[in-house]
Scaffold this motif. Sequence first.
Motif, PDB file in Angstrom:
ATOM      1  N   GLU A   1       0.779  -1.168   0.072  1.00 10.61           N
ATOM      2  CA  GLU A   1      -0.127  -0.116  -0.059  1.00 10.61           C
ATOM      3  C   GLU A   1       0.909   1.164  -0.057  1.00 10.61           C
ATOM      4  OE1 GLU A   1      -3.026   0.006   2.890  1.00 10.61           O
ATOM      5  OE2 GLU A   1      -3.773  -2.091   2.781  1.00 10.61           O
ATOM      6  N   ILE A   2       0.848   1.872  -1.114  1.00 14.13           N
ATOM      7  CA  ILE A   2       1.910   3.116  -1.135  1.00 14.13           C
ATOM      8  C   ILE A   2       1.042   4.357  -1.510  1.00 14.13           C
ATOM      9  CG2 ILE A   2       3.840   4.041  -2.727  1.00 14.13           C
ATOM     10  CD1 ILE A   2       4.367   1.140  -3.365  1.00 14.13           C
ATOM     11  N   GLY A   3       1.366   5.236  -0.712  1.00 13.37           N
ATOM     12  CA  GLY A   3       0.486   6.587  -0.779  1.00 13.37           C
ATOM     13  C   GLY A   3       1.215   7.456  -1.810  1.00 13.37           C
ATOM     14  N   LYS A   4       0.610   8.626  -2.197  1.00 20.51           N
ATOM     15  CA  LYS A   4       1.061   9.428  -3.242  1.00 20.51           C
ATOM     16  C   LYS A   4       2.380  10.047  -2.894  1.00 20.51           C
ATOM     17  CE  LYS A   4      -0.382  13.592  -5.540  1.00 20.51           C
ATOM     18  NZ  LYS A   4      -1.263  14.800  -5.711  1.00 20.51           N
ATOM     19  N   TYR A   5       2.877  10.307  -1.706  1.00 21.89           N
ATOM     20  CA  TYR A   5       4.120  10.990  -1.340  1.00 21.89           C
ATOM     21  C   TYR A   5       5.052   9.837  -0.240  1.00 21.89           C
ATOM     22  CZ  TYR A   5       1.414  15.231  -2.669  1.00 21.89           C
ATOM     23  OH  TYR A   5       0.564  16.309  -3.073  1.00 21.89           O
TER      24      TYR A   5
ATOM     25  N   PRO B   1       9.957  15.601   4.973  1.00 23.29           N
ATOM     26  CA  PRO B   1      10.777  16.380   4.178  1.00 23.29           C
ATOM     27  C   PRO B   1      10.439  18.069   4.583  1.00 23.29           C
ATOM     28  CG  PRO B   1       8.325  15.921   3.309  1.00 23.29           C
ATOM     29  CD  PRO B   1       8.611  15.203   4.635  1.00 23.29           C
ATOM     30  N   PHE B   2      11.752  18.470   4.430  1.00 20.37           N
ATOM     31  CA  PHE B   2      12.080  20.041   4.917  1.00 20.37           C
ATOM     32  C   PHE B   2      12.497  20.571   3.652  1.00 20.37           C
ATOM     33  CE2 PHE B   2      10.595  18.709   9.050  1.00 20.37           C
ATOM     34  CZ  PHE B   2       9.986  20.131   9.598  1.00 20.37           C
TER      35      PHE B   2
ATOM     36  N   ALA C   1       7.776  20.196   4.275  1.00 16.08           N
ATOM     37  CA  ALA C   1       7.196  20.293   2.855  1.00 16.08           C
ATOM     38  C   ALA C   1       6.313  19.303   2.783  1.00 16.08           C
ATOM     39  CB  ALA C   1       8.331  20.189   1.745  1.00 16.08           C
ATOM     40  N   SER C   2       5.536  19.032   3.789  1.00 20.05           N
ATOM     41  CA  SER C   2       4.488  17.793   3.958  1.00 20.05           C
ATOM     42  C   SER C   2       3.181  18.582   4.141  1.00 20.05           C
ATOM     43  CB  SER C   2       4.876  16.773   5.124  1.00 20.05           C
ATOM     44  OG  SER C   2       3.612  15.970   5.305  1.00 20.05           O
TER      45      SER C   2
ATOM     46  N   TYR D   1       8.953  15.434  -0.799  1.00 22.16           N
ATOM     47  CA  TYR D   1       8.473  16.607  -0.556  1.00 22.16           C
ATOM     48  C   TYR D   1       7.253  16.820  -1.384  1.00 22.16           C
ATOM     49  CZ  TYR D   1      10.970  17.977  -4.985  1.00 22.16           C
ATOM     50  OH  TYR D   1      11.078  18.180  -6.427  1.00 22.16           O
ATOM     51  N   ASN D   2       6.092  17.369  -0.640  1.00 21.19           N
ATOM     52  CA  ASN D   2       4.631  17.530  -1.398  1.00 21.19           C
ATOM     53  C   ASN D   2       4.649  18.757  -1.907  1.00 21.19           C
ATOM     54  OD1 ASN D   2       2.617  16.154   1.617  1.00 21.19           O
ATOM     55  ND2 ASN D   2       4.890  15.310   0.387  1.00 21.19           N
TER      56      ASN D   2
END
Length: 327
Positions: free
Chosen positions: A51-55, A126-127, A178-179, A214-215
């Motif tokens: 199960e892999i999410g978009k980010y 992510p930052f 960046a999340s 990073y989103n």
Amino acid sequence: MLFRCRNCGGNVVYSPEHNKMFCPHCDGTDSEEKAVGTAEEECINCGAPLEIGKYNSTCKCEYCGSYMILDGRVDGAYRPRLILPFKIGKGHVVERMRQEFRSRIFTPDSFLSEATLEEMKGIYVPFWLYDYEAKCDYAGKGTKIRVWVSGDTEYTETSYYHVERNMDIDFSRIPVDASIEMADDKMDLMEPFGYEQLEGFREEYLSGFYGEIYNLDAGELEKRAEGKAAEAAEVLLGRSVAGYATLTQERKNIDFRQGGACYALLPVWRYLYKYKDTVYEFYVNGQTGKIVGETPVSRKKVLAYGGTVFGLFWMALFFLLHIVELV
């Protein structure tokens, strides 16, 4: 990819306690071998669907428990330049939280129970780390007042000053998460991190933890970074003109020039605790152990505590009256 133990074949993870790669199956250290799969949607170890999410940049196989690192999401534009490895493990985090909330007598008994600790996860958030140069130009009029007494007379002396400041301030590594999923205010409260311990990115540090790419890109978050720099510049400028009884501003200009942004991953422990249909979120800085979050209040404990206090009051009153009658 995943890291497999060359001794027993188990999944090797990065251990903050050991400060190195560790196999929890055979207690081996630095025994990892990289295994790369051909399909990201399947577990390399057991072949089960993932199960892999978009980010997501990492995920955990729900069937065999292995931690997968998604090759395509730690490479190219999504390859972090820097990473701050976890310095404290889950056990230490749980103990710190128990100490932090031990004095809160109305916290539900199930808080931090073994059954709920499955919801505690270590996440590499992510930052973007921004550099800024600020030029501050200030002018104003200030006064200083001196009061003294000589004989029977009190004297007041007011001195007038023309105040000017020209300051150059360099800001290095202003962090902005960046999340989208992580609340900005909570991530701001995770600061400060010890950036002197940042290292060049290595995939090994991700093994055993969850992670995101990073989103939002650096340009989309630049205003937040500049706002942080502006707030800090205001504080530093204010300190430089402190010490006057009064200060009237005539001119103030603060100009910024961005010096670049760096993509980095910073460690955060996240604990979700559900109580009475409400989810309470707790965050712990994975380097310093700083805790952010508020515990719920157990109504049952409040009533029990109130009943105990009420009962003790009447018991004390009864004995007091009984002693008075005896006297």
